[in-house]
Design an enzyme around this catalytic site. Structure first.
Site, PDB file in Angstrom:
ATOM      1  N   CYS A 154      30.563  -7.153  15.300  1.00 56.50           N
ATOM      2  CA  CYS A 154      29.255  -7.600  14.821  1.00 56.50           C
ATOM      3  C   CYS A 154      29.261  -9.077  14.449  1.00 56.50           C
ATOM      4  CB  CYS A 154      28.861  -6.744  13.621  1.00 56.50           C
ATOM      5  SG  CYS A 154      27.285  -7.193  12.914  1.00 56.50           S
TER       6      CYS A 154
ATOM      7  N   TYR B 151      19.954  -2.806  25.078  1.00 56.24           N
ATOM      8  CA  TYR B 151      19.944  -3.788  23.997  1.00 56.24           C
ATOM      9  C   TYR B 151      20.508  -5.144  24.447  1.00 56.24           C
ATOM     10  CZ  TYR B 151      19.118  -0.580  20.029  1.00 56.24           C
ATOM     11  OH  TYR B 151      18.581   0.277  19.117  1.00 56.24           O
TER      12      TYR B 151
ATOM     13  N   ARG C 282      28.654   0.549  25.415  1.00 60.54           N
ATOM     14  CA  ARG C 282      29.960   0.323  24.810  1.00 60.54           C
ATOM     15  C   ARG C 282      30.649   1.661  24.608  1.00 60.54           C
ATOM     16  NH1 ARG C 282      30.998  -4.602  22.610  1.00 60.54           N
ATOM     17  NH2 ARG C 282      32.185  -3.758  20.868  1.00 60.54           N
TER      18      ARG C 282
ATOM     19  N   HIS D 220      -1.656 -10.559   1.479  1.00 55.92           N
ATOM     20  CA  HIS D 220      -2.460 -11.064   2.600  1.00 55.92           C
ATOM     21  C   HIS D 220      -2.264 -12.567   2.725  1.00 55.92           C
ATOM     22  CE1 HIS D 220      -5.783 -11.334   5.399  1.00 55.92           C
ATOM     23  NE2 HIS D 220      -6.285 -12.328   4.672  1.00 55.92           N
TER      24      HIS D 220
ATOM     25  N   LYS E 252      22.272 -13.270  17.701  1.00 56.74           N
ATOM     26  CA  LYS E 252      21.005 -13.665  17.067  1.00 56.74           C
ATOM     27  C   LYS E 252      20.914 -15.174  16.920  1.00 56.74           C
ATOM     28  CE  LYS E 252      20.509  -9.759  17.530  1.00 56.74           C
ATOM     29  NZ  LYS E 252      21.465  -8.775  18.023  1.00 56.74           N
TER      30      LYS E 252
ATOM     31  N   GLU F  69      43.646  -5.760  10.256  1.00 56.78           N
ATOM     32  CA  GLU F  69      42.726  -6.288  11.271  1.00 56.78           C
ATOM     33  C   GLU F  69      43.533  -7.089  12.306  1.00 56.78           C
ATOM     34  OE1 GLU F  69      39.444  -6.123  12.389  1.00 56.78           O
ATOM     35  OE2 GLU F  69      40.368  -7.427  13.883  1.00 56.78           O
TER      36      GLU F  69
ATOM     37  N   GLY G  94      35.284  -8.993  10.166  1.00 59.66           N
ATOM     38  CA  GLY G  94      33.873  -9.056  10.590  1.00 59.66           C
ATOM     39  C   GLY G  94      33.652  -8.262  11.872  1.00 59.66           C
TER      40      GLY G  94
HETATM   41  P1  FAD Z   1      33.773  -3.146  15.125  1.00 60.94           P
HETATM   42  O1  FAD Z   1      32.773  -4.111  14.633  1.00 60.94           O
HETATM   43  O2  FAD Z   1      33.960  -3.017  16.587  1.00 60.94           O
HETATM   44  O3  FAD Z   1      35.140  -3.539  14.429  1.00 60.94           O
HETATM   45  C1  FAD Z   1      36.339  -2.918  14.724  1.00 60.94           C
HETATM   46  C2  FAD Z   1      37.456  -3.841  14.274  1.00 60.94           C
HETATM   47  O4  FAD Z   1      38.687  -3.137  14.337  1.00 60.94           O
HETATM   48  C3  FAD Z   1      37.623  -5.076  15.167  1.00 60.94           C
HETATM   49  O5  FAD Z   1      37.635  -6.228  14.372  1.00 60.94           O
HETATM   50  C4  FAD Z   1      38.980  -4.855  15.851  1.00 60.94           C
HETATM   51  O6  FAD Z   1      39.680  -6.071  16.073  1.00 60.94           O
HETATM   52  C5  FAD Z   1      39.686  -3.993  14.817  1.00 60.94           C
HETATM   53  N1  FAD Z   1      40.723  -3.129  15.377  1.00 60.94           N
HETATM   54  C6  FAD Z   1      40.570  -2.158  16.315  1.00 60.94           C
HETATM   55  N2  FAD Z   1      41.756  -1.551  16.557  1.00 60.94           N
HETATM   56  C7  FAD Z   1      42.663  -2.160  15.773  1.00 60.94           C
HETATM   57  C8  FAD Z   1      44.064  -1.977  15.576  1.00 60.94           C
HETATM   58  N3  FAD Z   1      44.749  -1.046  16.248  1.00 60.94           N
HETATM   59  N4  FAD Z   1      44.696  -2.789  14.705  1.00 60.94           N
HETATM   60  C9  FAD Z   1      44.012  -3.744  14.028  1.00 60.94           C
HETATM   61  N5  FAD Z   1      42.694  -3.946  14.148  1.00 60.94           N
HETATM   62  C10 FAD Z   1      42.027  -3.160  15.009  1.00 60.94           C
HETATM   63  N6  FAD Z   1      24.435  -3.796  15.775  1.00 60.94           N
HETATM   64  C11 FAD Z   1      23.393  -3.933  14.928  1.00 60.94           C
HETATM   65  O7  FAD Z   1      23.255  -3.112  14.014  1.00 60.94           O
HETATM   66  N7  FAD Z   1      22.509  -4.968  15.050  1.00 60.94           N
HETATM   67  C12 FAD Z   1      22.617  -5.895  16.027  1.00 60.94           C
HETATM   68  O8  FAD Z   1      21.807  -6.819  16.117  1.00 60.94           O
HETATM   69  C13 FAD Z   1      23.703  -5.773  16.944  1.00 60.94           C
HETATM   70  N8  FAD Z   1      23.876  -6.685  17.926  1.00 60.94           N
HETATM   71  C14 FAD Z   1      24.943  -6.563  18.761  1.00 60.94           C
HETATM   72  C15 FAD Z   1      25.088  -7.508  19.770  1.00 60.94           C
HETATM   73  C16 FAD Z   1      26.157  -7.431  20.651  1.00 60.94           C
HETATM   74  C17 FAD Z   1      26.304  -8.472  21.734  1.00 60.94           C
HETATM   75  C18 FAD Z   1      27.110  -6.383  20.490  1.00 60.94           C
HETATM   76  C19 FAD Z   1      28.289  -6.307  21.409  1.00 60.94           C
HETATM   77  C20 FAD Z   1      26.976  -5.435  19.493  1.00 60.94           C
HETATM   78  C21 FAD Z   1      25.884  -5.507  18.624  1.00 60.94           C
HETATM   79  N9  FAD Z   1      25.685  -4.568  17.615  1.00 60.94           N
HETATM   80  C22 FAD Z   1      24.608  -4.689  16.772  1.00 60.94           C
HETATM   81  C23 FAD Z   1      26.603  -3.425  17.416  1.00 60.94           C
HETATM   82  C24 FAD Z   1      27.587  -3.727  16.263  1.00 60.94           C
HETATM   83  O9  FAD Z   1      28.311  -4.889  16.578  1.00 60.94           O
HETATM   84  C25 FAD Z   1      28.520  -2.540  16.062  1.00 60.94           C
HETATM   85  O10 FAD Z   1      27.773  -1.366  15.863  1.00 60.94           O
HETATM   86  C26 FAD Z   1      29.416  -2.758  14.843  1.00 60.94           C
HETATM   87  O11 FAD Z   1      30.172  -3.934  14.976  1.00 60.94           O
HETATM   88  C27 FAD Z   1      30.348  -1.562  14.649  1.00 60.94           C
HETATM   89  O12 FAD Z   1      31.163  -1.775  13.549  1.00 60.94           O
HETATM   90  P2  FAD Z   1      32.600  -1.066  13.413  1.00 60.94           P
HETATM   91  O13 FAD Z   1      33.119  -1.503  12.092  1.00 60.94           O
HETATM   92  O14 FAD Z   1      32.484   0.354  13.701  1.00 60.94           O
HETATM   93  O15 FAD Z   1      33.483  -1.675  14.589  1.00 60.94           O
HETATM   94  P1  NAD Z   2      22.668   0.254  26.115  1.00 57.16           P
HETATM   95  O1  NAD Z   2      23.105   1.650  26.089  1.00 57.16           O
HETATM   96  O2  NAD Z   2      21.694  -0.229  25.118  1.00 57.16           O
HETATM   97  O3  NAD Z   2      22.027  -0.066  27.553  1.00 57.16           O
HETATM   98  C1  NAD Z   2      22.722   0.122  28.742  1.00 57.16           C
HETATM   99  C2  NAD Z   2      21.718   0.182  29.892  1.00 57.16           C
HETATM  100  O4  NAD Z   2      22.438   0.086  31.118  1.00 57.16           O
HETATM  101  C3  NAD Z   2      20.921   1.473  29.930  1.00 57.16           C
HETATM  102  O5  NAD Z   2      19.541   1.180  29.996  1.00 57.16           O
HETATM  103  C4  NAD Z   2      21.443   2.174  31.203  1.00 57.16           C
HETATM  104  O6  NAD Z   2      20.453   2.947  31.840  1.00 57.16           O
HETATM  105  C5  NAD Z   2      21.854   0.988  32.059  1.00 57.16           C
HETATM  106  N1  NAD Z   2      22.861   1.256  33.080  1.00 57.16           N
HETATM  107  C6  NAD Z   2      23.993   2.001  32.970  1.00 57.16           C
HETATM  108  N2  NAD Z   2      24.701   1.965  34.126  1.00 57.16           N
HETATM  109  C7  NAD Z   2      24.023   1.165  34.994  1.00 57.16           C
HETATM  110  C8  NAD Z   2      24.240   0.722  36.333  1.00 57.16           C
HETATM  111  N3  NAD Z   2      25.305   1.083  37.024  1.00 57.16           N
HETATM  112  N4  NAD Z   2      23.325  -0.098  36.907  1.00 57.16           N
HETATM  113  C9  NAD Z   2      22.226  -0.471  36.219  1.00 57.16           C
HETATM  114  N5  NAD Z   2      21.977  -0.085  34.932  1.00 57.16           N
HETATM  115  C10 NAD Z   2      22.852   0.715  34.334  1.00 57.16           C
HETATM  116  O7  NAD Z   2      24.024  -0.607  26.081  1.00 57.16           O
HETATM  117  P2  NAD Z   2      24.294  -2.149  25.795  1.00 57.16           P
HETATM  118  O8  NAD Z   2      23.079  -2.955  26.028  1.00 57.16           O
HETATM  119  O9  NAD Z   2      25.529  -2.483  26.533  1.00 57.16           O
HETATM  120  O10 NAD Z   2      24.614  -2.159  24.248  1.00 57.16           O
HETATM  121  C11 NAD Z   2      25.709  -1.378  23.739  1.00 57.16           C
HETATM  122  C12 NAD Z   2      25.466  -0.965  22.322  1.00 57.16           C
HETATM  123  O11 NAD Z   2      25.583  -2.086  21.453  1.00 57.16           O
HETATM  124  C13 NAD Z   2      24.058  -0.424  22.067  1.00 57.16           C
HETATM  125  O12 NAD Z   2      23.940   0.927  22.392  1.00 57.16           O
HETATM  126  C14 NAD Z   2      23.908  -0.654  20.605  1.00 57.16           C
HETATM  127  O13 NAD Z   2      24.506   0.414  19.925  1.00 57.16           O
HETATM  128  C15 NAD Z   2      24.702  -1.931  20.353  1.00 57.16           C
HETATM  129  N6  NAD Z   2      23.791  -3.109  20.260  1.00 57.16           N
HETATM  130  C16 NAD Z   2      22.803  -3.106  19.323  1.00 57.16           C
HETATM  131  C17 NAD Z   2      21.952  -4.187  19.221  1.00 57.16           C
HETATM  132  C18 NAD Z   2      20.882  -4.175  18.167  1.00 57.16           C
HETATM  133  O14 NAD Z   2      20.958  -3.347  17.265  1.00 57.16           O
HETATM  134  N7  NAD Z   2      19.892  -5.063  18.223  1.00 57.16           N
HETATM  135  C19 NAD Z   2      22.088  -5.273  20.072  1.00 57.16           C
HETATM  136  C20 NAD Z   2      23.092  -5.241  21.025  1.00 57.16           C
HETATM  137  C21 NAD Z   2      23.944  -4.149  21.103  1.00 57.16           C
END
Ligand code: FAD
Ligand code: NAD
Length: 463
Positions: free
Chosen positions: A43, A185, A271, A442, A52, A35, A40
């Site tokens: 997420c 999102y 993303r 309920h 959250k 890592e 973590g």
């Molecule tokens: P990641 O969590 O991205 O982890 C990848 C890890 O790999 C990182 O720690 C990185 O440092 C490490 N890594 C990468 N390349 C290398 C390398 N070459 N060497 C060493 N380490 C490396 N999902 C939900 O289900 N519910 C939510 O409420 C939710 N909220 C979100 C809110 C935000 C603001 C964001 C940005 C995302 C949210 N997501 C949510 C999406 C969720 O965070 C991702 O789907 C999830 O983290 C993906 O897990 P992963 O293990 O695939 O990758």
């Molecule tokens: P998203 O795909 O949810 O939303 C991106 C939005 O941006 C879309 O509605 C799209 O139409 C719009 N858009 C794209 N280009 C644009 C432009 N030039 N001008 C105006 N609008 C434009 O992407 P996100 O909100 O960045 O989240 C990324 C990913 O992270 C999600 O797809 C999801 O997988 C994950 N995520 C999940 C949660 C959750 O599970 N509660 C929370 C946050 C993030």
């Protein structure tokens, strides 16, 4: 330079990677987790958990302010205020506790955590730059779990006041004005939180409505609430850059250009998988668009190289990554498994929250099913009334012939917690009669699921 030989190498310690490593350890497989930052992943450190925490703090503050104005049940709150620095410190504390917890779980399961950036030299070898020098790891099995990163807009590169969700979660203070590009999102979860914290928020969305991932019926209560919070939402609006002075976002909307004054611009337009900078080109895997192609076992095109989580495709959700990670470790340990989930729940932590599990009515019809569907509104739920949160509903879709439930959606305050019941119903192959025949306590919001099932059968009791 050190050399380590191991059975399993996991590249990336996010929800996918760390869960795979824990399960591999539990299966007594010699495991190394590489890592680059903190275990973590996105997420835990800059995604699900900190967002959250911020959403909860913003909701508590907004609730107190609403009580001051409307006093629906007589609670008196005098001039609530929020110490934002303390909010961020509280959020950081939660992240730190979970970081320590995950590291502890990995250690307890005898996983060797190697901190540093890893680069694959071939399908079995990884070179890691650690603080104490380079290490080379040779592994029988490699699990790629490098995750994803925010997508920048070419006309609005990240930097100065143009931020991604990562910076938005650690701002020094609440911006007075915030422009959010993307009503997906992140844009709506964080945009709502900042509006509740006092920012004047404008959301700019390229498509014709917010949260285009969900159907319009589900997103309507969210749109209504954004309006009451004073959030301006511009749809069919495309962000095209910053004004010359740099103090406004320029948007193409309604055939013209509009400048939206904003101290801070949050770009949340999706993303992208992290497929660069770690030697993917050295292993030359088959790709599926921008993602690493995998089969139903999470196997890539190279033998004993597996890939899980965001780097492998949509939906980019933590619980999908975890489920894949746990499965791949079992497969490496010798179990015969495939990723054959009926559904991956999706929850959007807006206000109100949205849950979707399985097919929507439109998707079910498009898949060729003859369906029955029923909606139970929270206005008819005693529990929702006692929570002063009646906007929303639960909707159930089932096959018309045998009543097998195909999908469940809900929008309403706190409905994220119903996602477990919805998911279980689909995975267990529940029929409408199973949900109708289950005693639901309920008064709870869960009763709306039972009532929506009764309604689909034409036997609703409370509506
Ligand atoms: P990641 O969590 O991205 O982890 C990848 C890890 O790999 C990182 O720690 C990185 O440092 C490490 N890594 C990468 N390349 C290398 C390398 N070459 N060497 C060493 N380490 C490396 N999902 C939900 O289900 N519910 C939510 O409420 C939710 N909220 C979100 C809110 C935000 C603001 C964001 C940005 C995302 C949210 N997501 C949510 C999406 C969720 O965070 C991702 O789907 C999830 O983290 C993906 O897990 P992963 O293990 O695939 O990758
Ligand atoms: P998203 O795909 O949810 O939303 C991106 C939005 O941006 C879309 O509605 C799209 O139409 C719009 N858009 C794209 N280009 C644009 C432009 N030039 N001008 C105006 N609008 C434009 O992407 P996100 O909100 O960045 O989240 C990324 C990913 O992270 C999600 O797809 C999801 O997988 C994950 N995520 C999940 C949660 C959750 O599970 N509660 C929370 C946050 C993030």
């Amino acid at each position: 330079m050190g050399e380590i030989s191991t059975k399993v190498l996991v590249l990336g310690g996010g929800p996918g990677g760390y869960v795979a490593a824990i399960r591999a350890g539990q299966c007594h497989l010699d495991t190394v987790l590489v890592e680059g930052t903190r275990v973590g992943g996105t997420c835990l450190n800059v995604g699900c958990i900190p967002s959250k925490a911020l959403i909860h703090a913003a909701e508590a503050y907004d609730h107190a302010r609403r009580q001051e104005k409307t006093l629906p049940f007589g609670l008196k709150v005098q001039k609530p205020s929020i110490d934002f620095a303390k909010t961020i410190a509280w959020k950081d504390g939660i992240v730190a506790r979970l970081n320590t917890g995950v590291a502890g779980l990995l250690k307890r399961n005898h996983v060797n955590i190697l901190r540093g950036h890893g680069v694959m030299l071939d399908g079995k070898t990884c070179r890691v730059e650690t603080d104490t020098g380079p290490e080379t790891i040779r592994a029988e099995h490699v699990i790629l779990a490098t995750g994803s990163v925010p997508t920048p807009l070419p006309s609005l590169p990240f930097g100065s006041n143009v931020i991604s969700s990562t910076e938005a979660l650690s701002l020094a203070k609440v911006p007075e004005t915030l422009a959010v590009v993307g009503a997906g999102y992140i844009g709506l979860e964080l945009g709502t939180a900042f509006a509740k914290l006092g920012a004047k928020v404008t959301v700019v969305e390229a498509t014709d409505r917010i949260l285009p991932l969900y159907d319009a019926e589900l997103t309507r209560p969210v749109a209504r609430h954004l309006a009451t919070l004073g959030v301006e939402v511009l749809t069919k609006a495309k962000a095209v850059g910053k004004s010359k002075k740099g103090d406004a976002l320029v948007v193409e909307v309604g055939g013209g250009k509009r400048e939206i004054y904003a101290q801070t611009i949050l770009v949340a337009v999706g993303r992208k998988p992290l497929t660069e900078g770690w030697g993917l080109e050295q292993i030359d895997l088959t790709m599926s668009g921008p993602f690493i192609a995998i089969d139903e076992r999470c196997a890539t095109s190279m033998r004993n190289v597996w890939a899980i989580g965001d780097v492998t495709g949509e939906p980019m959700l933590a619980h999908r990554a975890m489920a894949q990670g746990e499965m791949v470790a079992d497969i490496i340990a010798g179990e015969r498994r495939v990723f054959d989930k009926v559904a991956i729940p999706a929850v959007c932590f807006t206000d109100p929250e949205i849950v979707s599990v399985g097919l929507t009515p439109a998707a079910a019809r498009a898949a060729g099913h003859q369906i029955q569907t029923g909606v139970f509104p929270f206005q008819a739920s005693g529990r929702a009334m006692t929570l002063a949160a009646e906007d929303g509903f639960v909707r159930v879709t089932a096959r018309a012939d045998n009543h097998l439930i195909l999908g469940i959606q809900a929008v309403g305050a706190g409905v994220s917690e119903l996602s477990a019941a919805f998911g279980l119903a689909l995975e267990m192959g529940a029929r409408l009669e199973d949900i109708g025949g289950t005693i639901h306590a309920h008064p709870t919001l869960g009763e709306a699921f039972q009532e929506a099932s009764f309604k689909t059968l034409g036997e609703a009791l409370h509506i």
